[in-house]
Write a protein that holds these residues in place. Sequence first.
Motif: not given
Length: 294
Positions: A165-170
């Motif tokens: 799982v990638v937590l792509d934080i913006h």
Amino acid sequence: MPKCLLAAGVSHQLSRISLQFCASKHLAHLRVIDCKMELVYHIHRTKSPIIATAIHDGHLLAAPLVDYMNLQEHERFREEDPYTAYLVDLPVSRIRVDTSRFQTDLNRRREQAIYRKPEDAWGLTVWRSALPEEMVAQLLKEYDRFYADMAKLLEWTIAEFGKFVVLDIHSYNHRREHPMEMADGVENPEINVGTGCNRERWKPFGHSMTRFLAHHHIDGRFLDARENVKFKGGGFSEWINQHYGEYGCVLSLEFKKTFMDEWTGRVDVQHLDQIRSMLMGCIPFLLDKLDDVA
């Protein structure tokens, strides 16, 4: 990795030593050091199927680009995602990008990664004159290097765990028109969970994550967390799903900039810490959900 940089320029008057990383990146003055057109990023690999990324945190600009840059420091800073590197400082594999998205936007497809016209960048005229094609070629070479390293990390993770799982934080602006005018809350949730690029088998994963986030309190109230309202995921998520979507998914978490003043750059440290604590709590939840995936 060489620290080639045009170091960033906003003083945040942070009150905690835990946010010292900001002091080195967001200085109150410009500092130019001659360097190549390098994309500065850091990859930390650890024994976890979760990868947390902050690909828009950076503010550095390669020195050869300085004379071409048309924007002031504060104009660039407003459209970057400051403090997201702090949010991804979690006990998982991590990627932090120190270079500004205005040099190379890693969340866009390769052909769109260099802003060339105002409509590419929220109506902003980024460059005083068009970048020479040889410069663009160097920037895209660095774009390719980042994605090659990302591929290595994903392939190692898949080999170790069989899934990821990638937590792509913006983060995103909600007072774009005026410092005192907020955007409509109906179309601008506090947390937008972008899952639009994920394959069908991973859709329930995104729904569960959205519910999990919505059950959290920050500043004494439940959060408005919704899925695919403001953003559905960018080029980064699209690329990961195109090449590795069978093995995992990307949760692109866009936090409305309620934790900071998007016009001055000053951060509410207590609010930011609560977000980070919530993300820390996501780790066992996500690991448990991954165990349920066949």
